[in-house]
Design a protein around this motif. Sequence first.
Motif, PDB file in Angstrom:
ATOM      1  N   TYR A  78      26.787  30.446  43.084  1.00  0.00           N
ATOM      2  CA  TYR A  78      27.247  29.814  44.321  1.00  0.00           C
ATOM      3  C   TYR A  78      26.072  29.627  45.266  1.00  0.00           C
ATOM      4  O   TYR A  78      25.250  30.518  45.457  1.00  0.00           O
ATOM      5  CB  TYR A  78      28.330  30.653  44.996  1.00  0.00           C
TER       6      TYR A  78
ATOM      7  N   LEU B 139      34.952  29.380  47.378  1.00  0.00           N
ATOM      8  CA  LEU B 139      35.023  30.841  47.316  1.00  0.00           C
ATOM      9  C   LEU B 139      36.464  31.343  47.308  1.00  0.00           C
ATOM     10  O   LEU B 139      36.738  32.451  46.850  1.00  0.00           O
ATOM     11  CB  LEU B 139      34.254  31.464  48.485  1.00  0.00           C
ATOM     12  N   GLY B 140      37.386  30.532  47.830  1.00  0.00           N
ATOM     13  CA  GLY B 140      38.795  30.913  47.849  1.00  0.00           C
ATOM     14  C   GLY B 140      39.637  30.105  46.877  1.00  0.00           C
ATOM     15  O   GLY B 140      40.860  30.123  46.949  1.00  0.00           O
ATOM     16  N   ALA B 141      38.959  29.403  45.969  1.00  0.00           N
ATOM     17  CA  ALA B 141      39.677  28.526  45.039  1.00  0.00           C
ATOM     18  C   ALA B 141      40.425  29.321  43.977  1.00  0.00           C
ATOM     19  O   ALA B 141      40.078  30.462  43.663  1.00  0.00           O
ATOM     20  CB  ALA B 141      38.697  27.559  44.380  1.00  0.00           C
ATOM     21  N   ARG B 142      41.437  28.686  43.408  1.00  0.00           N
ATOM     22  CA  ARG B 142      42.215  29.300  42.324  1.00  0.00           C
ATOM     23  C   ARG B 142      41.290  29.624  41.154  1.00  0.00           C
ATOM     24  O   ARG B 142      40.439  28.820  40.777  1.00  0.00           O
ATOM     25  CB  ARG B 142      43.306  28.359  41.861  1.00  0.00           C
TER      26      ARG B 142
ATOM     27  N   ILE C 105      38.983  31.885  41.037  1.00  0.00           N
ATOM     28  CA  ILE C 105      37.726  32.522  41.460  1.00  0.00           C
ATOM     29  C   ILE C 105      38.046  33.971  41.825  1.00  0.00           C
ATOM     30  O   ILE C 105      39.037  34.248  42.509  1.00  0.00           O
ATOM     31  CB  ILE C 105      37.094  31.789  42.667  1.00  0.00           C
TER      32      ILE C 105
ATOM     33  N   ALA D  69      39.466  35.592  45.384  1.00  0.00           N
ATOM     34  CA  ALA D  69      39.793  34.421  46.209  1.00  0.00           C
ATOM     35  C   ALA D  69      40.761  34.780  47.334  1.00  0.00           C
ATOM     36  O   ALA D  69      40.598  34.318  48.465  1.00  0.00           O
ATOM     37  CB  ALA D  69      40.365  33.308  45.344  1.00  0.00           C
TER      38      ALA D  69
ATOM     39  N   ASN E 210      40.102  34.201  51.264  1.00  0.00           N
ATOM     40  CA  ASN E 210      40.981  33.360  52.080  1.00  0.00           C
ATOM     41  C   ASN E 210      41.531  34.123  53.282  1.00  0.00           C
ATOM     42  O   ASN E 210      41.667  33.560  54.365  1.00  0.00           O
ATOM     43  CB  ASN E 210      42.119  32.797  51.228  1.00  0.00           C
TER      44      ASN E 210
ATOM     45  N   SER F 178      44.812  26.709  48.749  1.00  0.00           N
ATOM     46  CA  SER F 178      43.521  26.898  48.079  1.00  0.00           C
ATOM     47  C   SER F 178      43.172  25.695  47.217  1.00  0.00           C
ATOM     48  O   SER F 178      44.045  25.032  46.659  1.00  0.00           O
ATOM     49  CB  SER F 178      43.571  28.134  47.178  1.00  0.00           C
TER      50      SER F 178
END
Length: 175
Positions: free
Chosen positions: A51, A61-64, A66, A69, A73, A123
């Motif tokens: 990253y 960084l908060g994506a499904r 990851i 996450a 979030n 997200s």
Amino acid sequence: MKRSSKPAAAAAANSTGGDAAIASGARALALAAALCCVAALLGFGAALDGYSQWRHPPGLLGARGIGHALAFNLLAYLGPGLVLAWVAWRLRDALQARGASARIGAWLWLWSALAWAAQGVASLDPQDLDAQASRLHALAWLLWWLAFMPGALLLARATLAAPAWRRFGAIALAA
């Protein structure tokens, strides 16, 4: 039971000195929310292999899918967004005497903060950027930006002329 009303002098003093006290508390909470968000960006960004703060969006960084996450979030979007929404609500009340520009600016900052928090609820889906969740995240980001900028300009315009609010106005203008 007799209702008492404040004398005009006490009301006038409250609209200047009281504003400074509210602005100081709001500044402290807004700073804490910003520091929480920056710490989450830096910490979770450092923990995610590959990253880069310069090349990747914070929403990644908060994506499904990851790791951590949900924690990101909560710490970067939801928590700071709700705190800033509360701060904007308090500012809306404190700035009643500063005129329509201040009230509208505070309302815009309230909506901006809620849109920031919404980014943590919706997200990104890095496997499908056209997915509903990714579109909602992008919409929340757009609403955050569209409400924040004019809100900051209106708040700066309304508060830079008032001595008790001048520092707040400078912060809003810088933002």
